[in-house]
Design an enzyme around this catalytic site. Structure first.
Site, PDB file in Angstrom:
ATOM      1  CD  GLU A   1       3.194  22.292  53.964  1.00  0.00           C
ATOM      2  OE1 GLU A   1       4.179  22.704  54.600  1.00  0.00           O
ATOM      3  OE2 GLU A   1       2.119  22.007  54.502  1.00  0.00           O
TER       4      GLU A   1
ATOM      5  CG  HIS B   1       1.377  21.682  57.956  1.00  0.00           C
ATOM      6  ND1 HIS B   1       2.294  22.347  57.171  1.00  0.00           N
ATOM      7  CD2 HIS B   1       1.444  22.255  59.173  1.00  0.00           C
ATOM      8  CE1 HIS B   1       2.885  23.293  57.895  1.00  0.00           C
ATOM      9  NE2 HIS B   1       2.392  23.247  59.114  1.00  0.00           N
TER      10      HIS B   1
END
Lengths: 379, 294
Positions: B212, B250
């Site tokens: 990511e 995150h």
């Protein structure tokens, strides 16, 4: 958590770093009385969570009180890259002989702290890095070992600061490192760090980003949480403890897990739509969390369709389906919803949803099909 | 074979007496993981679902011969828990906990590196690790993974990992080990650590890597793949359309100063010969093609 410049300076001052006296003002009158107490000349500086204030006319020198009144009037309410100025920092003006740059941040690749120091301050460090990378002296600090005075001196020597600036810089940089580590900062940046004509080194600007995960050991950080720049939607989501990022489009997105939520936003774009938000409701998907998420999405006037993308892991499909139905009873949803439910007991979950399907609640088997449907409904 | 953990791995649960610890510890035991002990400074001598609780990791290791530990301690205690596990003699530490300060992570990463070089930390903020059919440490639903091989999975995201496991199972493709390295800025185990282990594992024939935005771990992995991997790799990167400067759920998922974009990562991976899917389903299909051609 991003700090305003003045909060950053107060944060630095608490670690013993030299900053200029100043006061925060929310109105022209407050700016004027602050300047009267401080004594002119002063700087009038817009306080916003974005760079490029100077270019946008958000930082002005005021030789006298009339100038303070004029500049504060112009700067308050100014729109700088979408940030409307609500407060100005009035600071005693400094004489500048030279401008430097100093910062600490985490080097994620090296897994060490990275200090950067440059003789070329006052401009964006990215520009210096591109045009004259040799002008930046870097130091990698192992958090277990810390920054010794000797290492700090070597670093300052490597940056070729003039003799007059060495002692002051060594002192400030050690304190900057302490502020960075003890304060749990993601970034501490002084740009510019100045040398005055009378030979003192001084913090003239402050950029500080603090780690929101560290608030459990910094009770006073609640004050910074209150001054974060959030739009209405982000504020509502934050109050509900949801991981939300506002975007510009018309497809509201709800997904479980940060990765899946990012992926959902991507897929909406991929099929030609534009997502209204990123929203991660976490691993589970119970009715409470789902209802909160729906409420936030529903209050966004741009949203024309909602895409709920859930992958059941430990949380089973039945639980997810029941959670969605219960949440829909609690929140009066304006836009049609498209659900994609996969993973553990997905079939059982879909069977629960099936009798409830309508032109307000639709279901698709795959992420791509669900995205296409939601985008079609939103356009 | 599997990497890092197998059916012989004995695991201590730090925080077994808490709600998360007892719940997932119970599920892991049901799956077949050797859940041999829990720890709690004040609850030594008690038991959770028949699993004995010891005062600390050292005592639990002494009594059970455990070599791994799983941490379900709240964020403020994670730094202490990681070091307690290392000092107690455990060689593989899985930290599930989310919300650990980045400075703590940088500190214990370097502390372990200097003082416990043979200890491997996975996480924090990760779903854990599963070698299907053998051992499941963490919060992954075991039944969504098909055991065997030939695919190894390494991922920064929890739900996308589950998605990958599930899609492979639907296609009747087994997994040797699936490692969730987590979405924080200083993960104890990197993509490269896992790629290296998968390359060395004879039963793993292909690797799926899910990344990511944020940092440069994917670019570093691409460099490693280019120079060192003989096994085919497929990949997916989340966050193509993420706005710069925003943390996407995150702590480590942030594009800052133009660095850490999904585009740059995808390009680096493609340049290294990795087949990159543009959504999780496509990545699964690419892996199915790779497996069919093995």
């Amino acid at each position: 958590m991003d700090l305003f410049e003045y909060q950053g300076k107060q944060f630095f001052a608490a670690y013993g770093m030299p900053v200029s006296p100043g006061e925060i003002a929310f109105s022209v009158d407050e700016a004027v009385s602050a300047a009267e107490r401080l004594g002119t000349p002063v700087m009038v500086k817009a306080q916003v969570h974005t760079g490029g204030r100077g270019k946008a006319g958000g930082v002005k020198f005021a030789a006298d009180i009339d100038a303070v009144r004029e500049h504060a009037g112009n700067i308050l309410g100014l729109d700088i890259k979408g940030h409307v100025v609500g407060r100005v920092w009035i600071e005693k003006a400094s004489d500048i002989a030279e401008e430097y740059y100093a910062s600490f941040t985490l080097d994620r690749s090296a897994k060490l702290h990275l200090g950067m120091l440059s003789k070329e301050g006052g401009v964006e460090i990215e520009t210096v890095a591109e045009e004259n990378p040799d002008a930046i002296a870097k130091i990698w600090v192992d958090p277990v070992v810390g920054l010794s005075e000797a290492a700090c001196r070597e670093w300052v020597a490597a940056a070729n600061l003039p003799e007059a600036a060495v002692e002051g810089s060594v002192d400030i940089l050690q304190k900057l490192y302490t502020a960075y580590t003890e304060g749990d900062a993601d970034l501490v940046e002084i740009n510019p760090l100045i040398l005055t004509p009378d030979g003192t080194v001084h913090v003239l600007d402050a950029k500080v980003t603090l780690d929101a995960n560290s608030v459990f050991r910094h009770e006073d950080y609640a004050q910074y949480d209150e001054t974060q720049t959030r739009d209405e939607r982000e504020t509502a989501a934050h109050e509900k403890g949801l991981q939300y990022v506002g975007l510009e489009g018309s497809v509201g997105v709800i997904a479980n897990g940060a990765g899946l939520a990012m992926s959902t936003v991507d897929v909406v774009n991929q099929v030609g739509g534009s997502p209204a938000n990123f929203l991660d409701i976490g691993g589970g998907a119970n009715a409470d969390v789902m209802a909160g998420a729906m409420e936030v999405i529903n209050n966004d006037p741009n949203v024309k369709a909602i895409f709920i993308n859930i992958f059941g892991g430990i949380t089973r499909g039945e639980e997810v389906a029941n959670g969605i139905l219960e949440a829909m009873q609690r929140v009066d949803i304006d836009s049609p919803i498209v659900i994609r439910l996969d993973g553990t007991n997905a079939d059982e979950g879909r069977a629960i949803l099936a009798p409830n399907l309508s032109d307000k609640l639709m279901m698709e088997d795959t992420m791509l099909d669900a995205a296409r449907k939601a985008v079609e409904l939103a356009s | 074979m599997s990497i890092f953990v197998d059916e012989n791995t004995k695991v201590i649960y730090q925080g077994l007496t808490g709600s998360q610890g007892s719940y997932y510890g119970g599920l892991n035991a049901e799956y077949g993981t050797q859940v041999v002990a829990g720890t709690h400074p004040k609850k030594a001598g008690t038991a959770v679902n028949g699993v004995p609780v010891y005062a600390n990791v050292a005592e639990a290791v002494e009594a059970t011969g455990a070599t791994a530990s799983c941490i379900f301690i709240p964020a403020p205690g994670v730094r202490g828990a990681v070091m307690e596990a290392a000092e107690g003699g455990v060689k593989f530490i899985v930290a599930i906990t989310e919300g650990v300060p980045a400075h703590d992570e940088a500190y214990f990463y370097n502390d372990l590196k200097a003082n416990f070089p043979d200890v491997q930390l996975l996480g924090p903020n990760c779903p854990g690790i599963i070698s299907p059919g053998k051992c499941n440490i963490g919060i992954t639903a075991g039944h969504i993974a098909k055991e065997g091989g030939p695919v190894g999975i390494v991922s920064r995201s929890g739900t996308l990992t589950y998605q990958a496991l599930y899609e492979l199972k639907q296609k009747d493709i087994g997994v040797t080990t699936c490692v969730g390295i987590g979405g924080d800025p200083v993960p104890g185990t990197s993509f490269i650590d896992c790629l290296k282990a998968f390359e060395a594992d004879p039963e793993t024939k292909a690797v799926m890597m899910i990344g990511e935005i944020g940092g440069s771990a994917e670019e570093e992995a691409a460099e490693y793949i280019k120079n060192n991997m003989s096994k085919p790799v497929s990949s997916y990167i989340a966050g193509v359309t993420a706005p710069p400067g925003k943390k996407m759920g995150h702590a480590g998922a942030i594009v800052s100063g133009g660095k850490g974009t999904a585009q740059a990562k995808m390009e680096a991976l493609e340049d290294a010969g990795v087949r990159v899917g543009h959504n999780p389903t496509e990545a699964g299909e690419l892996m199915a093609e790779i497996v069919a051609g093995l």
